[in-house]
Design a protein around this motif. Structure first.
Motif, PDB file in Angstrom:
ATOM      1  N   PHE A   1       4.048  12.082   3.915  1.00 16.40           N
ATOM      2  CA  PHE A   1       3.863  10.714   3.155  1.00 16.40           C
ATOM      3  C   PHE A   1       2.847   9.911   4.057  1.00 16.40           C
ATOM      4  O   PHE A   1       1.945   9.266   3.572  1.00 16.40           O
ATOM      5  CB  PHE A   1       4.976  10.073   2.842  1.00 16.40           C
ATOM      6  CG  PHE A   1       4.830   8.719   1.950  1.00 16.40           C
ATOM      7  CD1 PHE A   1       4.631   8.733   0.764  1.00 16.40           C
ATOM      8  CD2 PHE A   1       5.050   7.549   2.650  1.00 16.40           C
ATOM      9  CE1 PHE A   1       4.364   7.370   0.020  1.00 16.40           C
ATOM     10  CE2 PHE A   1       5.064   6.333   1.895  1.00 16.40           C
ATOM     11  CZ  PHE A   1       4.480   6.210   0.776  1.00 16.40           C
ATOM     12  N   HIS A   2       3.404   9.757   5.237  1.00 12.54           N
ATOM     13  CA  HIS A   2       2.725   8.723   6.100  1.00 12.54           C
ATOM     14  C   HIS A   2       1.267   9.022   6.579  1.00 12.54           C
ATOM     15  O   HIS A   2       0.565   8.478   6.871  1.00 12.54           O
ATOM     16  CB  HIS A   2       3.721   8.130   7.269  1.00 12.54           C
ATOM     17  CG  HIS A   2       4.816   7.435   6.649  1.00 12.54           C
ATOM     18  ND1 HIS A   2       4.674   6.129   6.203  1.00 12.54           N
ATOM     19  CD2 HIS A   2       6.205   7.568   6.832  1.00 12.54           C
ATOM     20  CE1 HIS A   2       5.740   5.610   5.899  1.00 12.54           C
ATOM     21  NE2 HIS A   2       6.881   6.509   6.341  1.00 12.54           N
TER      22      HIS A   2
ATOM     23  N   LEU B   1      -2.357   0.858 -13.141  1.00 16.14           N
ATOM     24  CA  LEU B   1      -1.539   0.262 -11.636  1.00 16.14           C
ATOM     25  C   LEU B   1      -1.840  -1.172 -11.514  1.00 16.14           C
ATOM     26  O   LEU B   1      -2.942  -1.729 -11.680  1.00 16.14           O
ATOM     27  CB  LEU B   1      -2.335   1.002 -10.425  1.00 16.14           C
ATOM     28  CG  LEU B   1      -2.043   0.779  -9.229  1.00 16.14           C
ATOM     29  CD1 LEU B   1      -0.706   0.798  -8.902  1.00 16.14           C
ATOM     30  CD2 LEU B   1      -2.877   1.155  -8.288  1.00 16.14           C
TER      31      LEU B   1
ATOM     32  N   THR C   1       2.360   1.739  -3.617  1.00 18.49           N
ATOM     33  CA  THR C   1       1.545   2.356  -4.333  1.00 18.49           C
ATOM     34  C   THR C   1       1.219   3.635  -4.139  1.00 18.49           C
ATOM     35  O   THR C   1       1.211   4.475  -5.072  1.00 18.49           O
ATOM     36  CB  THR C   1       0.147   1.612  -4.131  1.00 18.49           C
ATOM     37  OG1 THR C   1       0.169   0.042  -4.339  1.00 18.49           O
ATOM     38  CG2 THR C   1      -1.001   1.925  -5.182  1.00 18.49           C
ATOM     39  N   LYS C   2       1.085   4.085  -2.866  1.00 17.27           N
ATOM     40  CA  LYS C   2       0.876   5.666  -2.625  1.00 17.27           C
ATOM     41  C   LYS C   2       2.152   6.104  -3.112  1.00 17.27           C
ATOM     42  O   LYS C   2       1.988   7.353  -3.728  1.00 17.27           O
ATOM     43  CB  LYS C   2       0.697   5.790  -1.056  1.00 17.27           C
ATOM     44  CG  LYS C   2       0.558   7.298  -0.829  1.00 17.27           C
ATOM     45  CD  LYS C   2      -0.048   7.115   0.875  1.00 17.27           C
ATOM     46  CE  LYS C   2       1.180   6.885   1.789  1.00 17.27           C
ATOM     47  NZ  LYS C   2       0.777   6.882   3.333  1.00 17.27           N
TER      48      LYS C   2
ATOM     49  N   ALA D   1       0.756  -1.003  -0.051  1.00 11.80           N
ATOM     50  CA  ALA D   1       0.106   0.137   0.043  1.00 11.80           C
ATOM     51  C   ALA D   1       0.802   1.334   0.096  1.00 11.80           C
ATOM     52  O   ALA D   1       0.604   2.234  -0.645  1.00 11.80           O
ATOM     53  CB  ALA D   1      -0.855  -0.029   1.106  1.00 11.80           C
ATOM     54  N   GLU D   2       2.090   1.397   0.716  1.00 14.15           N
ATOM     55  CA  GLU D   2       2.759   2.330   0.828  1.00 14.15           C
ATOM     56  C   GLU D   2       3.347   2.671  -0.714  1.00 14.15           C
ATOM     57  O   GLU D   2       3.660   3.773  -0.965  1.00 14.15           O
ATOM     58  CB  GLU D   2       4.033   2.113   1.774  1.00 14.15           C
ATOM     59  CG  GLU D   2       3.411   2.588   3.494  1.00 14.15           C
ATOM     60  CD  GLU D   2       4.493   2.005   4.311  1.00 14.15           C
ATOM     61  OE1 GLU D   2       4.200   2.400   5.402  1.00 14.15           O
ATOM     62  OE2 GLU D   2       5.188   1.109   4.098  1.00 14.15           O
TER      63      GLU D   2
ATOM     64  N   PRO E   1      -3.453   9.014   3.591  1.00 15.87           N
ATOM     65  CA  PRO E   1      -4.237   7.558   3.894  1.00 15.87           C
ATOM     66  C   PRO E   1      -3.548   6.567   2.493  1.00 15.87           C
ATOM     67  O   PRO E   1      -3.287   7.039   1.506  1.00 15.87           O
ATOM     68  CB  PRO E   1      -5.734   7.631   3.473  1.00 15.87           C
ATOM     69  CG  PRO E   1      -5.766   9.256   3.336  1.00 15.87           C
ATOM     70  CD  PRO E   1      -4.826  10.063   3.608  1.00 15.87           C
ATOM     71  N   ASN E   2      -3.376   5.503   2.931  1.00 17.71           N
ATOM     72  CA  ASN E   2      -2.923   4.541   2.063  1.00 17.71           C
ATOM     73  C   ASN E   2      -4.098   3.999   1.128  1.00 17.71           C
ATOM     74  O   ASN E   2      -5.399   4.061   1.508  1.00 17.71           O
ATOM     75  CB  ASN E   2      -2.478   3.003   2.476  1.00 17.71           C
ATOM     76  CG  ASN E   2      -1.101   3.255   3.239  1.00 17.71           C
ATOM     77  OD1 ASN E   2      -0.562   3.882   2.917  1.00 17.71           O
ATOM     78  ND2 ASN E   2      -0.838   2.552   4.355  1.00 17.71           N
ATOM     79  N   PRO E   3      -3.764   3.627  -0.094  1.00 19.47           N
ATOM     80  CA  PRO E   3      -5.244   3.079  -0.788  1.00 19.47           C
ATOM     81  C   PRO E   3      -5.534   1.694  -0.411  1.00 19.47           C
ATOM     82  O   PRO E   3      -4.966   1.006   0.198  1.00 19.47           O
ATOM     83  CB  PRO E   3      -4.309   2.939  -2.158  1.00 19.47           C
ATOM     84  CG  PRO E   3      -2.776   2.575  -2.056  1.00 19.47           C
ATOM     85  CD  PRO E   3      -2.512   3.306  -0.615  1.00 19.47           C
TER      86      PRO E   3
ATOM     87  N   CYS F   1      -0.757  -4.525  -8.774  1.00 17.34           N
ATOM     88  CA  CYS F   1       0.178  -4.976  -7.555  1.00 17.34           C
ATOM     89  C   CYS F   1       0.153  -6.261  -7.639  1.00 17.34           C
ATOM     90  O   CYS F   1      -0.928  -7.134  -7.723  1.00 17.34           O
ATOM     91  CB  CYS F   1      -0.827  -4.513  -6.366  1.00 17.34           C
ATOM     92  SG  CYS F   1      -0.921  -2.577  -6.069  1.00 17.34           S
TER      93      CYS F   1
ATOM     94  N   LEU G   1      -6.494  -1.861  -1.643  1.00 17.37           N
ATOM     95  CA  LEU G   1      -5.995  -2.676  -2.683  1.00 17.37           C
ATOM     96  C   LEU G   1      -7.038  -3.759  -2.854  1.00 17.37           C
ATOM     97  O   LEU G   1      -7.674  -4.146  -2.052  1.00 17.37           O
ATOM     98  CB  LEU G   1      -4.479  -3.003  -2.860  1.00 17.37           C
ATOM     99  CG  LEU G   1      -3.659  -1.747  -2.778  1.00 17.37           C
ATOM    100  CD1 LEU G   1      -2.359  -2.062  -2.508  1.00 17.37           C
ATOM    101  CD2 LEU G   1      -3.668  -0.887  -4.292  1.00 17.37           C
TER     102      LEU G   1
ATOM    103  N   ALA H   1      -4.067  -6.692  -7.662  1.00 17.08           N
ATOM    104  CA  ALA H   1      -5.122  -5.572  -8.244  1.00 17.08           C
ATOM    105  C   ALA H   1      -4.517  -5.076  -9.547  1.00 17.08           C
ATOM    106  O   ALA H   1      -3.375  -4.833  -9.526  1.00 17.08           O
ATOM    107  CB  ALA H   1      -5.076  -4.498  -6.901  1.00 17.08           C
TER     108      ALA H   1
ATOM    109  N   ARG I   1      -5.674  -1.901 -11.815  1.00 18.49           N
ATOM    110  CA  ARG I   1      -6.643  -0.892 -12.103  1.00 18.49           C
ATOM    111  C   ARG I   1      -6.353   0.288 -12.874  1.00 18.49           C
ATOM    112  O   ARG I   1      -5.061   0.560 -13.069  1.00 18.49           O
ATOM    113  CB  ARG I   1      -6.791  -0.266 -10.500  1.00 18.49           C
ATOM    114  CG  ARG I   1      -8.042   0.709 -10.455  1.00 18.49           C
ATOM    115  CD  ARG I   1      -7.967   1.338  -9.019  1.00 18.49           C
ATOM    116  NE  ARG I   1      -8.087   0.401  -7.814  1.00 18.49           N
ATOM    117  CZ  ARG I   1      -7.765   0.580  -6.656  1.00 18.49           C
ATOM    118  NH1 ARG I   1      -7.555   1.780  -6.142  1.00 18.49           N
ATOM    119  NH2 ARG I   1      -8.038  -0.333  -5.953  1.00 18.49           N
TER     120      ARG I   1
END
Lengths: 241, 241
Positions: free
Chosen positions: B233-234, A195, A172-173, A169-170, B237-239, A197, B241, A207, A209
């Protein structure tokens, strides 16, 4: 131009590509630059392309043709990711042999680069960067990501926040922030984005997308990251002059 | 390579240059790339250089030679910044006439670009970007800054936080962050830095500082900005997935 980034993590992989191609600023088109070769439970490979579109399409065509024939050596039959990277390099060299002289006659640079990542059962996930000459390098513990195309604008944020132990997730962000920085500063990189993953050892796509301008999460990233940067900027003390 | 950035604000100007030159990664040297032509009360001009060091040194030498002779047309005698930019272009074209053929024989690209900014009494502060061909463009309300050299890594932060109405202190902070991002991601840009600030209508240098690795403010920027980025960054919010 184009921007693609791929990250190899302890827990999986993240791939992000834009879809803009251009031949001068007056000829801009949308083409997908991410191609997936998946046999769930056995392997999942992701190929991203940058450079001359005719060359990269010819390479992808060759790889897909081979993959469609069970009797041919292909991305579905090779036993290691290293062999898969070699196949991509071989396909690229075949295109070079056919096209390079015509390119030279017309003063066009033979330029195509690829990111190939994924996992084949029995191996770890691996990530390769294949150069125009068909040779390639592999991502390591110290260098957990590769970029191709317009890579410079979006590099500083990755260098600062991503390591092998970052989560999917990180990563990806971070890839989306890196892409947003690139899109803002360079006209030749644009939406929609692809995208994808992978989770380590799942051997299938986690995923995949397509992200257009109306994607809620990407809109949040675009607005939120700019806001965060401005806030962080103003929070740092000014210099005494 | 090199990285130089100059910003034109409502209240003044900020110039920042690195000092690394390289001919391949095994031949890295330190050379100043910022040159000041100042007659307090009458004018202050700042010239930043990127590209082939022999070319840019020859251009600077010509401009300094002319400036040392009161009877010659020089950066100290021209009446407008536009004329000053033309002088830089002319000096560059003279070097081209002398060197271009030898460069071609040795397969060396003739490549040198300049940022020229400052104020001459009777005019507004102005900023120009002089290309290798000796032609040039001027910064406008919409484009308040120019970069030369390794410009891409450090562009996104400037695009996000700087406008004409930013303060000199803010533009200085932003230039240092932009430089730090470039230095982190590219080996060919390095310390020490040359920082120079002008206040509108003062017609003299406001601050001119050499920034080495032990500079307290730059160390705070390097640590603080990275920390701020990671925090921002942190915090996003994370996506899903």
């Amino acid at each position: 131009m184009t921007y693609c980034v791929a990250t190899l993590l302890d827990t999986g992989m993240v791939f992000l590509s834009d879809s803009r191609t251009n031949a001068g600023v007056d000829q801009i088109n949308t083409f997908r630059k991410m191609h997936v070769f998946e046999h769930p439970g056995d392997r999942v490979l992701v190929l991203q392309t940058a450079g001359n579109l005719a060359v990269s399409q010819a390479v992808v065509h060759t790889l897909q043709e081979d993959a469609a024939h069970v009797d041919r050596r292909s991305l579905y039959s090779v036993e290691t990711m290293f062999d898969a990277a070699e196949l991509v390099g071989d396909a690229l060299r075949a295109v070079y042999r056919r096209d390079a002289e015509a390119f030279k006659d017309h003063g066009i640079e033979f330029n195509a680069t690829f990111l190939l990542g994924g996992q084949i059962s029995g191996e770890e996930p691996r990530l390769f960067n294949v150069y125009s000459a068909g040779n390639f390098i592999e991502a390591s513990i110290d260098t957990p990501y590769f970029q191709i195309g317009e890579s410079k604008y979006g590099k500083p944020i990755i260098d600062r926040v991503i390591t092998r132990s970052s989560s999917i997730a990180e990563a990806t962000k971070c890839a989306l922030i890196s892409m947003d920085s690139t899109i803002r500063s360079n006209l030749s990189v644009g939406l929609p984005l692809d995208l994808l993953c992978l989770k380590r050892d799942a051997l299938r796509v986690l995923a995949h997308r397509s992200i257009a301008a109306d994607d809620d999460y990407f809109r949040m990233i675009r607005g939120g990251w700019g806001e965060s940067l401005r806030h962080a900027f103003h929070a740092l003390p000014n210099p005494m002059l």
